[in-house]
Scaffold this motif. Structure first.
Motif, PDB file in Angstrom:
ATOM      1  N   GLY A  82      -1.055  -4.596   0.191  1.00  0.00           N
ATOM      2  CA  GLY A  82       0.202  -3.660  -0.134  1.00  0.00           C
ATOM      3  C   GLY A  82      -0.378  -2.568  -0.400  1.00  0.00           C
ATOM      4  N   TYR A  83       0.604  -1.418  -0.168  1.00  0.00           N
ATOM      5  CA  TYR A  83       0.281  -0.011  -0.541  1.00  0.00           C
ATOM      6  C   TYR A  83       1.097   0.460  -1.905  1.00  0.00           C
ATOM      7  N   VAL A  87       0.375   4.981  -7.356  1.00  0.00           N
ATOM      8  CA  VAL A  87      -1.055   5.455  -7.477  1.00  0.00           C
ATOM      9  C   VAL A  87      -1.737   5.605  -6.194  1.00  0.00           C
ATOM     10  N   LYS A  88      -0.956   5.612  -5.144  1.00  0.00           N
ATOM     11  CA  LYS A  88      -1.550   6.021  -3.960  1.00  0.00           C
ATOM     12  C   LYS A  88      -2.863   5.347  -3.447  1.00  0.00           C
TER      13      LYS A  88
END
Length: 153
Positions: A82-83, A87-88
Motif C-alpha cells: 500500500g501507498y 510520507v509518500k
C-alpha cells in the motif's frame, strides 16, 4: 468472474450484512492470515466523501461487499504494498489485494502475540481506471518484507 452484486433494501440492511458476514470472527486469507473486521470499518468502506469524511452512503460500493471475501480467499489475487500518501512511500505492512476488475481490498498488517501475521480490514473500493496502473506498479507484497517491517516498529 466476480461474485454477483449484492442488492439489499437500504443502508441498514447492508450494514447488518457486513456485521453478520465479517465482524463475527476472522476471515482467513488463502495464504493463512486471519483478517479482522471492525464494525466502524463499514463507514470508511461504504461511504463516499463529499464535504465531511465518510458522509454519503454509496450503494455502488456496498453492492461489491461480497467481493471482499472472494478477493481475500482467491489464490489468483494479486498483492501489492500500500501507498502512504503522507510520507509518500509504499509500506510493506499495508496489503492491497486486487482480483476482480479494478476492485481492491486494503489491509493493515500486524503481528499476533506469537509473532505470526494478522490483518485488519481498512477499506475496499473500485479504483479509477486511470489510477489502476499505479496500484499495479507498486512493489509486490511479500510476507518476508511485511514481517521485517513490522519487527522494526
Amino acid at each position: 468472474m466476480p461474485p454477483p452484486l449484492l442488492r439489499l433494501a437500504d443502508q441498514a440492511a447492508y450494514q447488518q450484512h457486513f456485521v453478520t458476514k465479517y465482524c463475527a470472527g476472522p476471515l482467513i486469507t488463502n495464504d493463512g492470515i486471519p483478517v479482522f473486521f471492525k464494525r466502524h470499518s463499514f463507514y470508511h468502506a461504504f461511504f463516499d466523501t463529499v464535504v465531511h469524511k465518510d458522509d454519503t452512503f454509496s450503494s455502488i460500493r456496498a453492492e461489491r461487499m461480497d467481493w471482499i471475501e472472494a478477493t481475500l480467499v482467491d489464490p489468483q489475487t494479486q498483492r501489492f504494498q500500500g501507498y502512504l500518501a503522507k510520507v509518500k512511500k509504499h509500506d510493506p505492512a499495508r496489503r492491497v489485494e486486487l482480483r476482480y476488475q479494478n476492485f481492491i481490498v486494503v489491509l493493515i498488517m500486524g503481528l499476533k502475540k506469537d509473532g505470526s501475521l494478522k490483518a485488519e480490514f481498512l477499506t475496499c473500493y473500485a479504483v479509477n481506471n486511470n489510477r489502476l496502473p499505479k496500484v499495479q506498479n507498486a512493489p509486490a507484497w511479500t510476507r518476508e518484507d511485511c514481517e521485517n517491517a513490522l519487527q522494526k516498529r
